[in-house]
Design a protein around this motif. Structure first.
Motif, PDB file in Angstrom:
ATOM      1  N   SER A   1       0.823  -1.200   0.000  1.00 51.71           N
ATOM      2  CA  SER A   1       0.000   0.000   0.000  1.00 51.71           C
ATOM      3  C   SER A   1       0.866   1.262   0.000  1.00 51.71           C
ATOM      4  O   SER A   1       0.648   2.180  -0.789  1.00 51.71           O
ATOM      5  CB  SER A   1      -0.917  -0.009   1.222  1.00 51.71           C
ATOM      6  OG  SER A   1      -1.613   1.194   1.330  1.00 51.71           O
ATOM      7  N   LYS A   2       1.849   1.298   0.890  1.00 52.31           N
ATOM      8  CA  LYS A   2       2.711   2.474   0.979  1.00 52.31           C
ATOM      9  C   LYS A   2       3.553   2.633  -0.281  1.00 52.31           C
ATOM     10  O   LYS A   2       3.767   3.748  -0.761  1.00 52.31           O
ATOM     11  CB  LYS A   2       3.601   2.393   2.210  1.00 52.31           C
ATOM     12  CG  LYS A   2       2.808   2.475   3.502  1.00 52.31           C
ATOM     13  CD  LYS A   2       3.571   3.186   4.561  1.00 52.31           C
ATOM     14  CE  LYS A   2       2.824   3.179   5.874  1.00 52.31           C
ATOM     15  NZ  LYS A   2       1.745   4.129   5.936  1.00 52.31           N
TER      16      LYS A   2
ATOM     17  N   LEU B   1       4.636   5.671  -5.202  1.00 55.04           N
ATOM     18  CA  LEU B   1       4.836   5.708  -6.654  1.00 55.04           C
ATOM     19  C   LEU B   1       3.839   6.632  -7.346  1.00 55.04           C
ATOM     20  O   LEU B   1       4.152   7.206  -8.380  1.00 55.04           O
ATOM     21  CB  LEU B   1       4.735   4.294  -7.238  1.00 55.04           C
ATOM     22  CG  LEU B   1       5.854   3.337  -6.822  1.00 55.04           C
ATOM     23  CD1 LEU B   1       5.533   1.923  -7.287  1.00 55.04           C
ATOM     24  CD2 LEU B   1       7.195   3.802  -7.367  1.00 55.04           C
ATOM     25  N   GLU B   2       2.673   6.799  -6.757  1.00 48.84           N
ATOM     26  CA  GLU B   2       1.624   7.613  -7.367  1.00 48.84           C
ATOM     27  C   GLU B   2       1.613   9.052  -6.868  1.00 48.84           C
ATOM     28  O   GLU B   2       1.097   9.939  -7.540  1.00 48.84           O
ATOM     29  CB  GLU B   2       0.253   6.977  -7.109  1.00 48.84           C
ATOM     30  CG  GLU B   2       0.060   5.648  -7.797  1.00 48.84           C
ATOM     31  CD  GLU B   2      -1.223   4.946  -7.377  1.00 48.84           C
ATOM     32  OE1 GLU B   2      -1.981   5.498  -6.540  1.00 48.84           O
ATOM     33  OE2 GLU B   2      -1.456   3.842  -7.865  1.00 48.84           O
ATOM     34  N   GLY B   3       2.147   9.289  -5.674  1.00 47.89           N
ATOM     35  CA  GLY B   3       2.042  10.605  -5.051  1.00 47.89           C
ATOM     36  C   GLY B   3       3.029  11.619  -5.595  1.00 47.89           C
ATOM     37  O   GLY B   3       3.895  11.329  -6.411  1.00 47.89           O
ATOM     38  N   GLY B   4       2.867  12.847  -5.100  1.00 46.40           N
ATOM     39  CA  GLY B   4       3.786  13.921  -5.452  1.00 46.40           C
ATOM     40  C   GLY B   4       5.123  13.713  -4.778  1.00 46.40           C
ATOM     41  O   GLY B   4       5.299  12.819  -3.949  1.00 46.40           O
ATOM     42  N   LYS B   5       6.086  14.583  -5.107  1.00 46.23           N
ATOM     43  CA  LYS B   5       7.450  14.415  -4.611  1.00 46.23           C
ATOM     44  C   LYS B   5       7.545  14.423  -3.085  1.00 46.23           C
ATOM     45  O   LYS B   5       8.162  13.555  -2.496  1.00 46.23           O
ATOM     46  CB  LYS B   5       8.361  15.488  -5.194  1.00 46.23           C
ATOM     47  CG  LYS B   5       9.795  15.304  -4.776  1.00 46.23           C
ATOM     48  CD  LYS B   5      10.721  16.272  -5.431  1.00 46.23           C
ATOM     49  CE  LYS B   5      12.110  16.008  -4.879  1.00 46.23           C
ATOM     50  NZ  LYS B   5      13.155  16.495  -5.688  1.00 46.23           N
ATOM     51  N   GLU B   6       6.922  15.412  -2.414  1.00 52.76           N
ATOM     52  CA  GLU B   6       6.994  15.495  -0.951  1.00 52.76           C
ATOM     53  C   GLU B   6       6.348  14.280  -0.296  1.00 52.76           C
ATOM     54  O   GLU B   6       6.902  13.689   0.610  1.00 52.76           O
ATOM     55  CB  GLU B   6       6.330  16.773  -0.458  1.00 52.76           C
ATOM     56  CG  GLU B   6       7.078  18.015  -0.813  1.00 52.76           C
ATOM     57  CD  GLU B   6       6.350  19.260  -0.366  1.00 52.76           C
ATOM     58  OE1 GLU B   6       5.372  19.161   0.407  1.00 52.76           O
ATOM     59  OE2 GLU B   6       6.761  20.354  -0.793  1.00 52.76           O
ATOM     60  N   VAL B   7       5.165  13.951  -0.748  1.00 51.55           N
ATOM     61  CA  VAL B   7       4.445  12.799  -0.206  1.00 51.55           C
ATOM     62  C   VAL B   7       5.203  11.524  -0.513  1.00 51.55           C
ATOM     63  O   VAL B   7       5.355  10.646   0.333  1.00 51.55           O
ATOM     64  CB  VAL B   7       3.008  12.733  -0.773  1.00 51.55           C
ATOM     65  CG1 VAL B   7       2.314  11.454  -0.344  1.00 51.55           C
ATOM     66  CG2 VAL B   7       2.211  13.949  -0.350  1.00 51.55           C
TER      67      VAL B   7
ATOM     68  N   ALA C   1       7.880   2.983   3.494  1.00 44.56           N
ATOM     69  CA  ALA C   1       7.822   1.712   2.772  1.00 44.56           C
ATOM     70  C   ALA C   1       9.150   0.973   2.874  1.00 44.56           C
ATOM     71  O   ALA C   1       9.184  -0.254   3.006  1.00 44.56           O
ATOM     72  CB  ALA C   1       7.460   1.950   1.306  1.00 44.56           C
ATOM     73  N   LYS C   2      10.237   1.722   2.837  1.00 44.01           N
ATOM     74  CA  LYS C   2      11.565   1.104   2.937  1.00 44.01           C
ATOM     75  C   LYS C   2      11.749   0.405   4.279  1.00 44.01           C
ATOM     76  O   LYS C   2      12.243  -0.719   4.343  1.00 44.01           O
ATOM     77  CB  LYS C   2      12.642   2.164   2.731  1.00 44.01           C
ATOM     78  CG  LYS C   2      14.037   1.608   2.699  1.00 44.01           C
ATOM     79  CD  LYS C   2      15.057   2.700   2.432  1.00 44.01           C
ATOM     80  CE  LYS C   2      16.452   2.134   2.485  1.00 44.01           C
ATOM     81  NZ  LYS C   2      17.472   3.180   2.296  1.00 44.01           N
ATOM     82  N   VAL C   3      11.328   1.042   5.360  1.00 42.57           N
ATOM     83  CA  VAL C   3      11.437   0.448   6.697  1.00 42.57           C
ATOM     84  C   VAL C   3      10.587  -0.821   6.786  1.00 42.57           C
ATOM     85  O   VAL C   3      11.053  -1.869   7.247  1.00 42.57           O
ATOM     86  CB  VAL C   3      11.016   1.463   7.792  1.00 42.57           C
ATOM     87  CG1 VAL C   3      10.886   0.788   9.143  1.00 42.57           C
ATOM     88  CG2 VAL C   3      12.015   2.610   7.854  1.00 42.57           C
ATOM     89  N   ILE C   4       9.363  -0.721   6.329  1.00 41.19           N
ATOM     90  CA  ILE C   4       8.474  -1.888   6.359  1.00 41.19           C
ATOM     91  C   ILE C   4       9.028  -2.995   5.464  1.00 41.19           C
ATOM     92  O   ILE C   4       8.999  -4.173   5.826  1.00 41.19           O
ATOM     93  CB  ILE C   4       7.040  -1.510   5.925  1.00 41.19           C
ATOM     94  CG1 ILE C   4       6.428  -0.541   6.945  1.00 41.19           C
ATOM     95  CG2 ILE C   4       6.171  -2.752   5.775  1.00 41.19           C
ATOM     96  CD1 ILE C   4       5.133   0.098   6.487  1.00 41.19           C
ATOM     97  N   GLY C   5       9.566  -2.614   4.303  1.00 43.55           N
ATOM     98  CA  GLY C   5      10.147  -3.596   3.391  1.00 43.55           C
ATOM     99  C   GLY C   5      11.314  -4.344   4.011  1.00 43.55           C
ATOM    100  O   GLY C   5      11.450  -5.557   3.845  1.00 43.55           O
ATOM    101  N   GLU C   6      12.156  -3.648   4.743  1.00 41.85           N
ATOM    102  CA  GLU C   6      13.291  -4.297   5.422  1.00 41.85           C
ATOM    103  C   GLU C   6      12.802  -5.263   6.510  1.00 41.85           C
ATOM    104  O   GLU C   6      13.343  -6.358   6.667  1.00 41.85           O
ATOM    105  CB  GLU C   6      14.238  -3.252   6.024  1.00 41.85           C
ATOM    106  CG  GLU C   6      15.087  -2.535   5.002  1.00 41.85           C
ATOM    107  CD  GLU C   6      16.010  -3.474   4.228  1.00 41.85           C
ATOM    108  OE1 GLU C   6      16.632  -4.357   4.836  1.00 41.85           O
ATOM    109  OE2 GLU C   6      16.078  -3.320   2.995  1.00 41.85           O
ATOM    110  N   GLU C   7      11.784  -4.840   7.256  1.00 43.64           N
ATOM    111  CA  GLU C   7      11.209  -5.730   8.270  1.00 43.64           C
ATOM    112  C   GLU C   7      10.623  -6.976   7.617  1.00 43.64           C
ATOM    113  O   GLU C   7      10.785  -8.088   8.120  1.00 43.64           O
ATOM    114  CB  GLU C   7      10.125  -5.002   9.063  1.00 43.64           C
ATOM    115  CG  GLU C   7      10.651  -3.909   9.964  1.00 43.64           C
ATOM    116  CD  GLU C   7       9.542  -3.080  10.606  1.00 43.64           C
ATOM    117  OE1 GLU C   7       8.349  -3.339  10.343  1.00 43.64           O
ATOM    118  OE2 GLU C   7       9.875  -2.164  11.376  1.00 43.64           O
TER     119      GLU C   7
END
Length: 87
Positions: free
Chosen positions: A48-49, A54-60, A68-74
């Protein structure tokens, strides 16, 4: 008579070892199942994240990408633990 005693001790020892291993395998199966269920929740959160990033603006996208990176590592670590337990 000593031979029968030796065989009887071997029989009892192997029976006990077998029973203990059966119990450990059952418990390991439950642990792996629980780990998998937890990983599935992490997968849904990660997916989801990642899609939002991938769809959101640059800041978001930057904030979501970091999350997502943290969750992906977990999730990666959870998959490694599951793989090790199944080996």
């Amino acid at each position: 008579m000593a031979l029968k005693d030796d065989i009887n001790r071997l029989l009892e020892g192997l029976k006990q070892e077998r029973d203990e291993l059966r119990l450990k395998m059952h418990l390991a199966k439950l642990e792996v199942q629980q780990e998998w269920e937890k990983a599935e929740k992490q997968w849904e959160s990660f997916k989801s994240k990642a899609e939002e990033a991938l769809e959101g603006g640059k800041e978001v996208a930057e904030e979501l990408a970091e999350s997502a990176k943290v969750i992906g590592e977990e999730l990666k670590n959870a998959y490694l633990r599951i793989r090790e337990r199944l080996s």
